[in-house]
Design an enzyme around this catalytic site. Sequence first.
Site, PDB file in Angstrom:
ATOM      1  N   GLU A   1      27.340  11.752   7.663  1.00 31.15           N
ATOM      2  CA  GLU A   1      27.787  12.314   6.375  1.00 31.15           C
ATOM      3  C   GLU A   1      27.943  13.832   6.477  1.00 31.15           C
ATOM      4  O   GLU A   1      27.156  14.587   5.893  1.00 31.15           O
ATOM      5  CB  GLU A   1      26.749  11.996   5.296  1.00 31.15           C
ATOM      6  CG  GLU A   1      26.499  10.524   5.102  1.00 31.15           C
ATOM      7  CD  GLU A   1      25.163  10.247   4.425  1.00 31.15           C
ATOM      8  OE1 GLU A   1      24.387  11.195   4.164  1.00 31.15           O
ATOM      9  OE2 GLU A   1      24.885   9.088   4.153  1.00 31.15           O
ATOM     10  N   PRO A   2      28.922  14.301   7.212  1.00 28.75           N
ATOM     11  CA  PRO A   2      29.071  15.760   7.353  1.00 28.75           C
ATOM     12  C   PRO A   2      29.598  16.422   6.095  1.00 28.75           C
ATOM     13  O   PRO A   2      30.531  15.924   5.469  1.00 28.75           O
ATOM     14  CB  PRO A   2      30.104  15.887   8.484  1.00 28.75           C
ATOM     15  CG  PRO A   2      30.899  14.618   8.416  1.00 28.75           C
ATOM     16  CD  PRO A   2      29.946  13.548   7.944  1.00 28.75           C
TER      17      PRO A   2
ATOM     18  N   CYS B   1      23.847  41.026 -13.796  1.00 30.96           N
ATOM     19  CA  CYS B   1      22.773  41.833 -14.337  1.00 30.96           C
ATOM     20  C   CYS B   1      21.424  41.280 -13.897  1.00 30.96           C
ATOM     21  O   CYS B   1      20.643  40.768 -14.706  1.00 30.96           O
ATOM     22  CB  CYS B   1      22.894  41.877 -15.854  1.00 30.96           C
ATOM     23  SG  CYS B   1      22.126  43.341 -16.498  1.00 30.96           S
TER      24      CYS B   1
HETATM   25  N1  LLP Z   1      23.956  13.599   3.304  1.00 28.88           N
HETATM   26  C1  LLP Z   1      22.963  13.806   2.418  1.00 28.88           C
HETATM   27  C2  LLP Z   1      22.180  12.675   1.950  1.00 28.88           C
HETATM   28  C3  LLP Z   1      22.686  15.096   1.967  1.00 28.88           C
HETATM   29  O1  LLP Z   1      21.701  15.318   1.111  1.00 28.88           O
HETATM   30  C4  LLP Z   1      23.477  16.190   2.443  1.00 28.88           C
HETATM   31  C5  LLP Z   1      23.227  17.546   1.974  1.00 28.88           C
HETATM   32  C6  LLP Z   1      24.512  15.916   3.353  1.00 28.88           C
HETATM   33  C7  LLP Z   1      24.712  14.621   3.766  1.00 28.88           C
HETATM   34  C8  LLP Z   1      25.415  16.994   3.901  1.00 28.88           C
HETATM   35  O2  LLP Z   1      24.716  17.982   4.579  1.00 28.88           O
HETATM   36  P1  LLP Z   1      25.546  19.108   5.365  1.00 28.88           P
HETATM   37  O3  LLP Z   1      26.332  18.411   6.437  1.00 28.88           O
HETATM   38  O4  LLP Z   1      26.451  19.762   4.384  1.00 28.88           O
HETATM   39  O5  LLP Z   1      24.544  20.042   5.903  1.00 28.88           O
HETATM   40  N2  LLP Z   1      23.289  23.862  -0.750  1.00 28.88           N
HETATM   41  C9  LLP Z   1      22.674  23.968   0.550  1.00 28.88           C
HETATM   42  C10 LLP Z   1      22.805  22.706   1.354  1.00 28.88           C
HETATM   43  C11 LLP Z   1      22.200  21.516   0.662  1.00 28.88           C
HETATM   44  C12 LLP Z   1      22.468  20.251   1.354  1.00 28.88           C
HETATM   45  C13 LLP Z   1      22.090  19.093   0.503  1.00 28.88           C
HETATM   46  N3  LLP Z   1      22.333  17.839   1.127  1.00 28.88           N
HETATM   47  C14 LLP Z   1      23.275  25.159   1.290  1.00 28.88           C
HETATM   48  O6  LLP Z   1      24.170  25.792   0.741  1.00 28.88           O
HETATM   49  O7  LLP Z   1      22.840  25.485   2.396  1.00 28.88           O
END
Ligand code: LLP
Length: 403
Positions: free
Chosen positions: A263-264, A332
């Site tokens: 799940e990228p 702010c």
């Molecule tokens: N699958 C699941 C179950 C997840 O919870 C997430 C991310 C992903 C896949 C995708 O992860 P990625 O490949 O994007 O790393 N807002 C934070 C990142 C939070 C990720 C939450 N879950 C940031 O900006 O670093």
Amino acid sequence: MSEVLSHNQLTAIANEFGTPVYIYHAEKIAEQYNKLATAFKKTDTRFFYACKALSNINVLKLVQSLGASLDCVSINEVKLGFMAGFKKENILFTPNCVDFTEIIEAKELGVIINIDNIPTLEQFGNKFGSSYPVCVRLNPHIMAGGNLKISTGHIDSKFGISIHQMRHIERVVKSTGIIVNGIHMHTGSEIKDVNIFLQGLDIMFLATSHFPNLEFIDLGGGFKVPYKEDEIEIDINLLANKVAEAFKKFEKESGKKLQIWFEPGKFLVSEAGYLVVKTNVIKQTPATVFACVNSGFNHLIRPMFYDAYHRIENISNKKDIQRIYTVVGNICETDTFALDRKLTEIKEGDLLVFYNAGAYGFEMSSNFNSRLKPAEVLVKNGKPILIRKRDVFEDLLRNQVEA
Ligand code: LLP
């Protein structure tokens, strides 16, 4: 050659659409997707784009056209997925701590459901028995990810069903007849070490003995992409080879052939995104020089929320004289994008670009301080297309009721 947008392209878009503006590069998203698809072509692998990273409908359509499936965490993301053309069998719903009615709605829409707690598994099994197979999200108790806030597979995390609760899952399965056809883990975001996935995979392999009807193992997202100049991306080819090896061995030993899912989120869209802002004021204090821009954590919260590093460049001055700036927003509240950053000399009116703004950028934006959300532009075949209008004042009042 990696797909990038040049300073000139970014400047032209900022001039045409105004600032602040989020800009996404379609070819970069495609490049990242193709990297994954090519690396894993020897195995039966599916990629579900974690659309919480960036859910503009045009980006969803693009990712769909590349051949990806979709990972959703809310029923609204599921609905957006349908609107973008994803079929129900290509939509995975991985909610956390949601009301049971949301799970029922997903079931009615026919998507793949990933259940992350025992009470929900029990309720779902009681209601639907063996008629609707589900995936279960396991918590492998692995500490991984770029920082604690984005680590989800450790023992203190709210996510998943502990691998020590296997016996309990079996009880629920036995007494409700529910069929578990997949097991899932997601240990965190920004994982650079391939071994984390392999460690998790070993735990998943061990868990398979509890689930006779398995069809797939989902290893989640979290592939690291470079944010700093000296960082590199997780070695996808190494990961693909190691995962292939591990599955081959597992197949030989267990006689089971399972599909591999990922799940990228960041991997597909982080580097494809740019946030271009304008410098409002250069403010010299006794301690520092602030470059104050027409944006803030209302548009890009990652630096303040995770201490995240975003590469910044002054695209209005490419000359090589660098000075030290603290780049801040116009909110702010303390609103620091970058501390003591060397940038080519900034004048008021100069355009700055934040790199890696595709993932969790616009998506986490808000109207804090009654400021307007930026426009979004998608560049495809060199052509910029407006994919979200900049907020207007009336948007601030939308849904408010003047009593
Ligand atoms: N699958 C699941 C179950 C997840 O919870 C997430 C991310 C992903 C896949 C995708 O992860 P990625 O490949 O994007 O790393 N807002 C934070 C990142 C939070 C990720 C939450 N879950 C940031 O900006 O670093």
